[in-house]
Design an enzyme around this catalytic site. Structure first.
Site, PDB file in Angstrom:
ATOM      1  N   HIS A 100      45.772  25.201  36.461  1.00 51.85           N
ATOM      2  CA  HIS A 100      46.778  24.482  37.233  1.00 51.85           C
ATOM      3  C   HIS A 100      47.360  25.368  38.324  1.00 51.85           C
ATOM      4  O   HIS A 100      47.219  26.593  38.309  1.00 51.85           O
ATOM      5  CB  HIS A 100      47.918  23.994  36.328  1.00 51.85           C
ATOM      6  CG  HIS A 100      48.715  25.102  35.694  1.00 51.85           C
ATOM      7  ND1 HIS A 100      48.204  25.924  34.712  1.00 51.85           N
ATOM      8  CD2 HIS A 100      49.995  25.524  35.904  1.00 51.85           C
ATOM      9  CE1 HIS A 100      49.125  26.796  34.340  1.00 51.85           C
ATOM     10  NE2 HIS A 100      50.216  26.578  35.057  1.00 51.85           N
ATOM     11  N   ASP A 102      51.290  25.851  39.703  1.00 52.48           N
ATOM     12  CA  ASP A 102      52.571  25.575  39.051  1.00 52.48           C
ATOM     13  C   ASP A 102      53.325  24.410  39.675  1.00 52.48           C
ATOM     14  O   ASP A 102      53.482  24.330  40.902  1.00 52.48           O
ATOM     15  CB  ASP A 102      53.452  26.822  39.084  1.00 52.48           C
ATOM     16  CG  ASP A 102      53.032  27.848  38.042  1.00 52.48           C
ATOM     17  OD1 ASP A 102      52.489  27.446  37.002  1.00 52.48           O
ATOM     18  OD2 ASP A 102      53.241  29.048  38.283  1.00 52.48           O
ATOM     19  N   HIS A 254      45.608  29.080  38.072  1.00 52.21           N
ATOM     20  CA  HIS A 254      45.534  30.053  36.984  1.00 52.21           C
ATOM     21  C   HIS A 254      45.453  29.343  35.643  1.00 52.21           C
ATOM     22  O   HIS A 254      45.772  28.159  35.519  1.00 52.21           O
ATOM     23  CB  HIS A 254      46.730  31.011  37.032  1.00 52.21           C
ATOM     24  CG  HIS A 254      48.058  30.324  36.860  1.00 52.21           C
ATOM     25  ND1 HIS A 254      48.652  29.583  37.867  1.00 52.21           N
ATOM     26  CD2 HIS A 254      48.901  30.253  35.809  1.00 52.21           C
ATOM     27  CE1 HIS A 254      49.798  29.114  37.459  1.00 52.21           C
ATOM     28  NE2 HIS A 254      49.977  29.493  36.195  1.00 52.21           N
ATOM     29  N   ARG A 269      58.830  34.876  33.639  1.00 50.26           N
ATOM     30  CA  ARG A 269      58.293  34.260  34.854  1.00 50.26           C
ATOM     31  C   ARG A 269      59.392  33.942  35.851  1.00 50.26           C
ATOM     32  O   ARG A 269      60.476  33.469  35.485  1.00 50.26           O
ATOM     33  CB  ARG A 269      57.545  32.957  34.528  1.00 50.26           C
ATOM     34  CG  ARG A 269      56.770  32.415  35.731  1.00 50.26           C
ATOM     35  CD  ARG A 269      56.013  31.150  35.390  1.00 50.26           C
ATOM     36  NE  ARG A 269      56.799  29.951  35.657  1.00 50.26           N
ATOM     37  CZ  ARG A 269      56.328  28.716  35.536  1.00 50.26           C
ATOM     38  NH1 ARG A 269      55.084  28.528  35.140  1.00 50.26           N
ATOM     39  NH2 ARG A 269      57.089  27.679  35.803  1.00 50.26           N
TER      40      ARG A 269
END
Length: 281
Positions: A100, A102, A254, A269
């Protein structure tokens, strides 16, 4: 212009390690600009052995863009822009374990995302990245003509993607956040800084093409999903505590590999604000 540090490509497709930079220091404008140039060239860049506090991590992120909060989960108590990406020993599904870009289901998806490894298993838990410029460039001229004007309907509710959030939503969901986000974006995205075209669909978030049913859309989407993660378009990164990855959501995807059952993995993150995607037209 030669950068003030070493840049070592990780594969022929994308990815490079940046050596000789301590991100805990105050970075001058020249060094930040060189990091950005390397990132735009390689799509994802990696740093090793970075012992950063939350405030230092956020300071580096702010030198590149505007940190934003994740729509579904709470961030750290002292730093809401940092979300813990955690898989516990007994859990079977990992957060983000599907190819995907993000939060492509937002009207303005993030420009970039960054992870720092806090706890990692001795073996496993690598992350793969794929180059969406190459995925587009290697399509036939006929397929490019078909895709260039199309718009994709992206949703946060596709089953395989939402499953990867379930464990964290049980214990860390943001109060009052919507249960679903939907946004329409070009299938082919023109990068606002490089001007290059990239495929902007993913198996995790793209439900269908606008103006078509899902059944009508699936044959082409399934081809694109297979095509865009071909081995020659990818690189793979092995984490160590203190490793950082910074990737460009506008032209890279990723996938967090879920191969460390019985072990704990904790990453932090940050996502950086982006603009509304535009197509070739």
């Amino acid at each position: 212009m030669k950068p003030p540090f070493d840049v070592r490509p990780l594969s022929g497709a994308l990815g490079a390690e940046i050596l000789g930079v301590d991100l805990a220091e105050d970075l001058d404008a020249e060094r930040v600009a060189a990091i950005r140039r390397a990132w735009l060239e390689h799509l994802v860049i990696f740093f090793r052995d970075q012992q950063l506090s939350s405030s230092q991590y956020l300071a580096f992120a702010r030198s590149l863009g505007e940190p934003i909060e994740y729509p579904f989960l709470n961030g750290l108590p002292d730093a809401p822009e940092i979300i813990p990406v955690l898989k516990l020993e007994h859990e079977r599904v990992n957060f983000g374990g599907i190819w995907h870009s993000d939060t492509a289901y937002l009207e303005q998806p993030p420009m970039a995302s960054m992870l720092i490894a806090r706890e990692v298993p001795d073996v496993g838990g690598d992350t793969e990245f794929a180059n969406m410029y190459l995925a587009y460039d290697t399509l036939s001229d006929g397929m490019k003509r078909l895709l260039d004007p199309l718009v994709a309907v992206n949703t946060s509710a596709l089953a395989d993607a939402s499953k990867t959030r379930e464990d964290r939503l049980k214990d860390n969901a943001r109060a009052g956040s919507p249960t679903q986000y939907v946004a329409e974006h070009p299938v082919v995205r023109v990068h606002p800084e490089t001007g290059r075209r990239a495929l902007y669909v993913s198996v995790a978030h793209t439900e269908r093409f606008a103006g078509m049913t899902r059944e009508e859309s699936l044959p082409i989407l399934q081809f694109l999903h297979r095509h865009q993660i071909r081995g020659e378009f990818t690189c793979r990164f092995r984490w160590r505590p203190g490793s950082i990855a910074l990737w460009d959501n506008r032209c890279a995807q990723h996938n967090a590999i879920n191969d460390y059952q019985g072990h704990r993995r904790l990453m932090h993150r940050i996502t950086l604000a982006g603009d509304r995607p535009r197509g070739p037209g």
